[in-house]
Enzyme design. Structure first.
Site, short mmCIF file in Angstrom:
data_model
loop_
_atom_site.label_atom_id
_atom_site.label_comp_id
_atom_site.label_asym_id
_atom_site.label_seq_id
_atom_site.Cartn_x
_atom_site.Cartn_y
_atom_site.Cartn_z
N LYS A 204 0.87 -1.18 0.00
CA LYS A 204 0.00 0.00 0.00
C LYS A 204 0.90 1.23 0.00
O LYS A 204 1.21 1.80 1.05
CB LYS A 204 -0.92 -0.04 1.23
N1 PLP Z 1 -7.25 -2.72 -2.98
C1 PLP Z 1 -6.77 -1.48 -3.00
C2 PLP Z 1 -5.96 -1.04 -4.17
C3 PLP Z 1 -7.03 -0.60 -1.91
O1 PLP Z 1 -6.56 0.64 -1.92
C4 PLP Z 1 -7.80 -1.07 -0.84
C5 PLP Z 1 -8.09 -0.20 0.30
O2 PLP Z 1 -7.42 -0.17 1.25
C6 PLP Z 1 -8.26 -2.39 -0.86
C7 PLP Z 1 -7.98 -3.18 -1.95
C8 PLP Z 1 -9.05 -2.97 0.27
O3 PLP Z 1 -8.26 -3.18 1.41
P1 PLP Z 1 -8.87 -3.15 2.87
O4 PLP Z 1 -10.02 -4.06 2.85
O5 PLP Z 1 -7.77 -3.64 3.73
O6 PLP Z 1 -9.26 -1.74 3.14
C1 COI Z 2 -9.19 2.37 1.88
O1 COI Z 2 -10.20 1.72 1.63
O2 COI Z 2 -8.77 2.54 3.01
C2 COI Z 2 -8.40 2.95 0.81
O3 COI Z 2 -7.28 3.21 1.05
C3 COI Z 2 -9.04 3.17 -0.49
C4 COI Z 2 -8.81 4.56 -0.99
C5 COI Z 2 -9.50 5.59 -0.14
C6 COI Z 2 -7.37 4.86 -1.19
#
Ligand code: PLP
Ligand code: COI
Length: 365
Positions: A204
Site C-alpha cells: 500500500k
Molecule cells: N485494494 C486497493 C488497491 C485498496 O486501496 C484497498 C483499500 O485499502 C483495498 C484493496 C481494500 O483493502 P482493505 O479491505 O484492507 O481496506
Molecule cells: C481504503 O479503503 O482505506 C483505501 O485506502 C481506499 C482509498 C480511499 C485509497
C-alpha cells in the site's frame, strides 16, 4: 525513550481546537476525506536511533525541505482503517493488527524500516482517544484513520533514506460513494495496468495510487465510478479496482475473488468476506477470473452478483461494467442478495451488533 516496542507519547493538546458548533456542522455531512480532526500523531525515525520523539499534537502542516527524498522518489507507504461507534457507546477498530502487519510488509517492499505493531496500535489509540468527539454518529459514519510513513531525509541520491516520519491523521467520513449503497459502474481500462509481477501491487504505497489516476480519470470520463485493472502480463484476468478488491457471486452460490499473487492488495475486508461467505455456507474460491468470462457469464445469467470491498467502500455492489467496445449489466443493475447479506453481516460485527467469534473487533474506548 526510543527504538523499542513501547514509546512514551508526549501529548500536546491543540490549543485552538474547532469549536463544538463548527464541529457539529462539519460532522453533519463530512463526505470522504475532506474534514480532519484537531490532532495528529508524529513519530520520527533515524538509522541507528530507531523510532523517537512520539507525539500527539495539533494537526498542522509539516515543514519539509524541498530535497526531502519522498518528494522525489515516492518512498512512502500508508494504511486505511476506521474507528467505529459501537452500539454500546464504545469505540472500536476492525482487525488493526492486520493493518500493522500490512504496513510493515509494505514498508519492507519500499525498503523502509518497520514500525513495531504495539507502537502502531498505541498511535491509533492515542489519536482516537483525543479526537473521539469527531466520530460521526449514524450507520455510515466513522472516523477514517490514515497512518502513513515517508522518507524525510534531505538527500537526492537514489537509495533507501535513513530518516523517516510516521504520522496518523483522522478524518470523519460518511459513505465513500455518494448516494448510499447503490450499485456503482466500473470501467475496464484498455490502456493502463496497475501492477506487474515483482512490482509493488501488494504494497500500500502512494505510488500505486499515483499510477492509477490516469486510469481513474479515464473511468470518470466514461461516466464510471471506479476503474477495474486487468493483469499486466496478458491483460486478460481481473486484478482489482483502483482502491478496492472485487468478488463474483455465481448462481450455484459460489463466491470467487482473484488470488493474491503479488499484484493485488491483500485487503483486510477481502479476507473477512472470504471467512464470512464460507461460514454462510458458500463455496469460496480464490482463482483467476478472466474479463471474457465475466462478460459471458453475466450475459448467460450464471454470474449473479459482483461487488467491490474495502475499508472505504465497505461492500459496494457493481451494477454495470463499461469498456471501449460496449457495456453490460449484472443482476439487472440491482444490489444482489448475497452482496447485501455479506455487507450487513460485516457492518453488524464492526458496530458490535453481531457476535464477533473471530476476535476481529478491537476495543479502543
Ligand atoms: N485494494 C486497493 C488497491 C485498496 O486501496 C484497498 C483499500 O485499502 C483495498 C484493496 C481494500 O483493502 P482493505 O479491505 O484492507 O481496506
Ligand atoms: C481504503 O479503503 O482505506 C483505501 O485506502 C481506499 C482509498 C480511499 C485509497
Amino acid at each position: 525513550m526510543s527504538g523499542g516496542d513501547k514509546l512514551d507519547f508526549e501529548i500536546r493538546p491543540n490549543p485552538a481546537p474547532v469549536s463544538v458548533a463548527d464541529r457539529a456542522t462539519l460532522l453533519a455531512d463530512p463526505g470522504f476525506g475532506r474534514v480532519f480532526t484537531d490532532h495528529m500523531v508524529t513519530i520520527r525515525y533515524a538509522d541507528g536511533k530507531g523510532w523517537y520523539d512520539p507525539r500527539v499534537e495539533a494537526r498542522a502542516p509539516i515543514p519539509m525541505d524541498p530535497a526531502s527524498a519522498v518528494l522525489h522518489y515516492a518512498q512512502e507507504v500508508f494504511e486505511g482503517m476506521k474507528a467505529y461507534r459501537s452500539v454500546d457507546g464504545g469505540v472500536t477498530l476492525f482487525r488493526p493488527g492486520a493493518n500493522a502487519a500490512r504496513l510493515n510488509t509494505s514498508a519492507q517492499r519500499l525498503a523502509m524500516p518497520s514500525l513495531p505493531a504495539p507502537v502502531f496500535l498505541d498511535s491509533l489509540h492515542r489519536l482516537v482517544e483525543i479526537d473521539r468527539e469527531w466520530i460521526p454518529e449514524g450507520e455510515d459514519g466513522s472516523l477514517y484513520l490514515r497512518p502513513f510513513m515517508f522518507a524525510s531525509e534531505v538527500f537526492l541520491g537514489v537509495r533507501p533514506a535513513n530518516e523517516y516520519l510516521y504520522c496518523v491523521i483522522a478524518s470523519p467520513v460518511g459513505a465513500y460513494f455518494s448516494g448510499g449503497v447503490k450499485p456503482v459502474t466500473v470501467w475496464v481500462s484498455p490502456n493502463y495496468t496497475r501492477a506487474a509481477p515483482g512490482g509493488t501491487g501488494a504494497a500500500k504505497c502512494g505510488g500505486n495510487y499515483a499510477a492509477s489516476l490516469a486510469a481513474q480519470a479515464e473511468a470518470i470520463e466514461a461516466g464510471c465510478d471506479q476503474v477495474v485493472f486487468l493483469d499486466a502480463v496478458e491483460q486478460r484476468y481481473v486484478d482489482e479496482l483502483g482502491g478496492m478488491n472485487v468478488f463474483f457471486v455465481y448462481d450455484d452460490g459460489t463466491v470467487v475473488t482473484p488470488p493474491l499473487t503479488g499484484t493485488i492488495l491483500p485487503g483486510i475486508t477481502r479476507d473477512a468476506i472470504l471467512t464470512l461467505a464460507a461460514e454462510a455456507g458458500h463455496r469460496v474460491e480464490e482463482r483467476p477470473v478472466s474479463f471474457a468470462d465475466w462478460q459471458s457469464d453475466a450475459a448467460g445469467g450464471r454470474l449473479r452478483e459482483v461487488f467491490a470491498c474495502g475499508t472505504a467502500a465497505v461492500v459496494t455492489p457493481i451494477g454495470q461494467v463499461r469498456f471501449p467496445d460496449g457495456e453490460f449489466t449484472i443482476g439487472g443493475g440491482e444490489p444482489g442478495e448475497v452482496t447485501m447479506g455479506l455487507r450487513q453481516q460485516l457492518v453488524d460485527i464492526q458496530r458490535g451488533k453481531a457476535a464477533d467469534p473471530h476476535g476481529w473487533v478491537h476495543r479502543v474506548l
